[in-house]
Enzyme design. Structure first.
Site, mmCIF file in Angstrom:
data_model
loop_
_atom_site.group_PDB
_atom_site.id
_atom_site.type_symbol
_atom_site.label_atom_id
_atom_site.label_comp_id
_atom_site.label_asym_id
_atom_site.label_seq_id
_atom_site.Cartn_x
_atom_site.Cartn_y
_atom_site.Cartn_z
ATOM 1 N N ASP A 55 0.834 -1.199 0.000
ATOM 2 C CA ASP A 55 0.000 0.000 0.000
ATOM 3 C C ASP A 55 0.868 1.249 0.000
ATOM 4 O O ASP A 55 1.700 1.445 0.884
ATOM 5 C CB ASP A 55 -0.909 0.022 1.226
ATOM 6 C CG ASP A 55 -1.696 1.322 1.307
ATOM 7 O OD1 ASP A 55 -2.619 1.501 0.486
ATOM 8 O OD2 ASP A 55 -1.358 2.161 2.153
ATOM 9 N N TYR A 60 2.859 10.033 0.231
ATOM 10 C CA TYR A 60 4.051 9.550 0.913
ATOM 11 C C TYR A 60 5.315 10.030 0.182
ATOM 12 O O TYR A 60 5.757 9.430 -0.799
ATOM 13 C CB TYR A 60 4.044 8.029 1.007
ATOM 14 C CG TYR A 60 2.826 7.453 1.703
ATOM 15 C CD1 TYR A 60 2.077 8.209 2.601
ATOM 16 C CD2 TYR A 60 2.426 6.143 1.463
ATOM 17 C CE1 TYR A 60 0.961 7.683 3.237
ATOM 18 C CE2 TYR A 60 1.310 5.610 2.101
ATOM 19 C CZ TYR A 60 0.586 6.380 2.974
ATOM 20 O OH TYR A 60 -0.517 5.859 3.593
ATOM 21 N N LYS A 86 -3.551 5.636 -3.711
ATOM 22 C CA LYS A 86 -4.623 6.508 -3.247
ATOM 23 C C LYS A 86 -4.832 7.710 -4.160
ATOM 24 O O LYS A 86 -3.943 8.094 -4.920
ATOM 25 C CB LYS A 86 -4.319 6.964 -1.821
ATOM 26 C CG LYS A 86 -4.118 5.776 -0.850
ATOM 27 C CD LYS A 86 -3.829 6.251 0.545
ATOM 28 C CE LYS A 86 -3.601 5.071 1.474
ATOM 29 N NZ LYS A 86 -2.271 4.458 1.257
ATOM 30 N N GLY A 237 -1.769 1.105 11.014
ATOM 31 C CA GLY A 237 -1.477 1.604 12.360
ATOM 32 C C GLY A 237 -1.808 0.650 13.480
ATOM 33 O O GLY A 237 -2.414 1.064 14.479
ATOM 34 N N ASN A 240 -1.048 1.763 17.048
ATOM 35 C CA ASN A 240 -1.627 3.031 17.532
ATOM 36 C C ASN A 240 -0.571 4.141 17.607
ATOM 37 O O ASN A 240 -0.376 4.772 18.650
ATOM 38 C CB ASN A 240 -2.311 2.860 18.877
ATOM 39 C CG ASN A 240 -3.720 2.300 18.756
ATOM 40 O OD1 ASN A 240 -4.018 1.244 19.308
ATOM 41 N ND2 ASN A 240 -4.593 2.987 18.033
ATOM 42 N N SER A 241 0.130 4.331 16.494
ATOM 43 C CA SER A 241 1.160 5.382 16.361
ATOM 44 C C SER A 241 2.417 5.108 17.176
ATOM 45 O O SER A 241 3.250 6.001 17.342
ATOM 46 C CB SER A 241 0.608 6.768 16.708
ATOM 47 O OG SER A 241 -0.468 7.105 15.882
ATOM 48 N N GLY A 242 2.556 3.920 17.700
ATOM 49 C CA GLY A 242 3.820 3.548 18.332
ATOM 50 C C GLY A 242 3.739 3.006 19.734
ATOM 51 O O GLY A 242 4.589 2.214 20.152
ATOM 52 N N ILE A 243 2.733 3.381 20.500
ATOM 53 C CA ILE A 243 2.703 3.002 21.910
ATOM 54 C C ILE A 243 2.594 1.498 22.102
ATOM 55 O O ILE A 243 3.107 0.945 23.084
ATOM 56 C CB ILE A 243 1.565 3.743 22.649
ATOM 57 C CG1 ILE A 243 1.748 3.607 24.173
ATOM 58 C CG2 ILE A 243 0.185 3.262 22.191
ATOM 59 C CD1 ILE A 243 0.862 4.524 24.978
ATOM 60 N N LEU A 244 1.951 0.792 21.155
ATOM 61 C CA LEU A 244 1.832 -0.660 21.278
ATOM 62 C C LEU A 244 3.060 -1.389 20.735
ATOM 63 O O LEU A 244 3.151 -2.610 20.844
ATOM 64 C CB LEU A 244 0.575 -1.150 20.567
ATOM 65 C CG LEU A 244 -0.745 -0.761 21.239
ATOM 66 C CD1 LEU A 244 -1.935 -1.237 20.417
ATOM 67 C CD2 LEU A 244 -0.825 -1.320 22.656
#
Length: 348
Positions: A55, A60, A86, A237, A240-244
């Site tokens: 994708d 990008y 896209k 994602g 979740n933008s990095g926290i996981l």
């Protein structure tokens, strides 16, 4: 155990996608430069190890990601990959662009700037431009990028009407004529997908971060609605933008939804990490595998910026997670009690 070679049908189309796909924002130099050599090695590794869904987007790196994706896929037979890009922005030359600075989050040498256009002519132009940048005659999935209030704020109604009255016709025509095989949205919010389903038929929604180890609100309404509509979810994602991926034990600032995480999110992740420690489960592996427990989710596509990261991600994807781990998360109210669990879950 999950397998990188597993395939799932995309909506009601004839397309089958790998359950682990390649999110190519990093191939556009997201936040930092990736050399052409490293980008090629990263994509070669993903191909060699069995990923088939790729994708990308004009967004990008102002076209850089599409160029690199095209270079990597061009030597392959068409049966070896499924390509998604896209529409919704047109790239226009910008002679004043400072290519040595971050622009819209990308450190790209491409001197272009993006302008929103969700009209019929804008989508057709964007599609043709993407074919040129990719250097490929065929694009499988075309996603309308960043429609909705999350991106457009007060201009949401204007752009939605532009798509509703003009742009959707372009997607539908391209699909009917066989130029593409599937249409959808690539967005960060559930609400715009629900609104769009009233316009016409969508085959998939690339949804970033909204159904995850941290968030299961879509279970009650959105995911059942998608299945009734005939649309699959491509889940971007998953961390979740990095926290996981990073967790909250270290000294680094954990990020959630592209910003420093609020305290209640940090507290919840800390509790999930404690259960991970109890069962010797890697937090990132649980985050990567969890969404595929739902039948509406066809693929999970984390961003991948190096060959090493590809290998690490596939190892996480194939990590065996005991069924008791998931059940403990439910017992502690850290996971929705109705959340379906990944088929990789094993009893111990």
């Amino acid at each position: 155990m999950n397998n990188i070679c597993d395939r799932r049908q995309l909506g009601q189309t004839a397309l089958e996608v790998s359950t682990l796909g390649f999110g190519a924002a990093s191939m556009g130099n997201l936040y930092q430069a990736v050399s052409n050599t490293e980008a090629q090695a990263t994509l070669d590794k993903a191909i060699d190890l069995g990923m088939t869904l790729f994708d990308t987007s004009p967004r990008y790196g102002a076209g850089l990601s599409e160029r690199r994706i095209g270079d990597a896929l061009r030597p392959l037979s068409k049966e070896q990959y499924v390509l998604s890009t896209k529409v919704g922005r047109l790239l226009k030359p910008d002679a004043t662009a400072d290519i040595k600075q971050l622009r819209h989050g990308f450190l790209s040498p491409m001197p272009f700037d993006a302008h929103y256009d969700y009209s019929y002519s804008g989508i057709m132009r964007s599609f043709e431009d993407s074919q040129q940048r990719l250097g490929l005659a065929e694009i499988d999935i075309l996603l309308l990028h960043d429609l909705g209030a999350y991106t457009h704020g007060d201009n949401d109604k204007h752009y939605f009407k532009q798509f509703e009255t003009s742009g959707y016709k372009a997607l539908d025509e391209l699909r009917k004529h066989g130029d593409i095989k599937a249409v959808g949205l690539g967005v960060n919010e559930v609400e715009i997908c629900e609104r769009a389903m009233n316009i016409g038929q969508f085959d998939c929604f690339l949804l970033a971060g909204r159904y995850s180890l941290l968030e299961q609100t879509p279970l009650q309404q959105f995911l059942p609605t998608c299945e009734a509509h005939g649309a699959s979810i491509i889940l971007g994602g998953p961390y979740n933008s990095g926290i996981l991926a990073t967790g909250v034990k270290g000294n680094n600032i954990p990020y959630y939804d592209y910003e420093p995480a609020p305290q209640h999110i940090i507290d919840k992740v800390a509790k999930i990490e404690a259960v991970c420690s109890q069962y010797k489960v890697t937090l990132a592996a649980a985050a990567l595998q969890f969404p595929l427990g739902h039948s509406a989710v066809a693929s999970v596509i984390p961003g991948l910026g190096s060959a090493k990261r590809v290998e690490q991600t596939i190892a996480l994807f194939n990590e065996v997670i005991p069924a008791e781990f998931w059940q403990t998360l439910k017992d502690k109210n850290l996971l929705d009690k109705d959340a379906p669990l990944p088929c990789s879950a094993k009893s111990i």
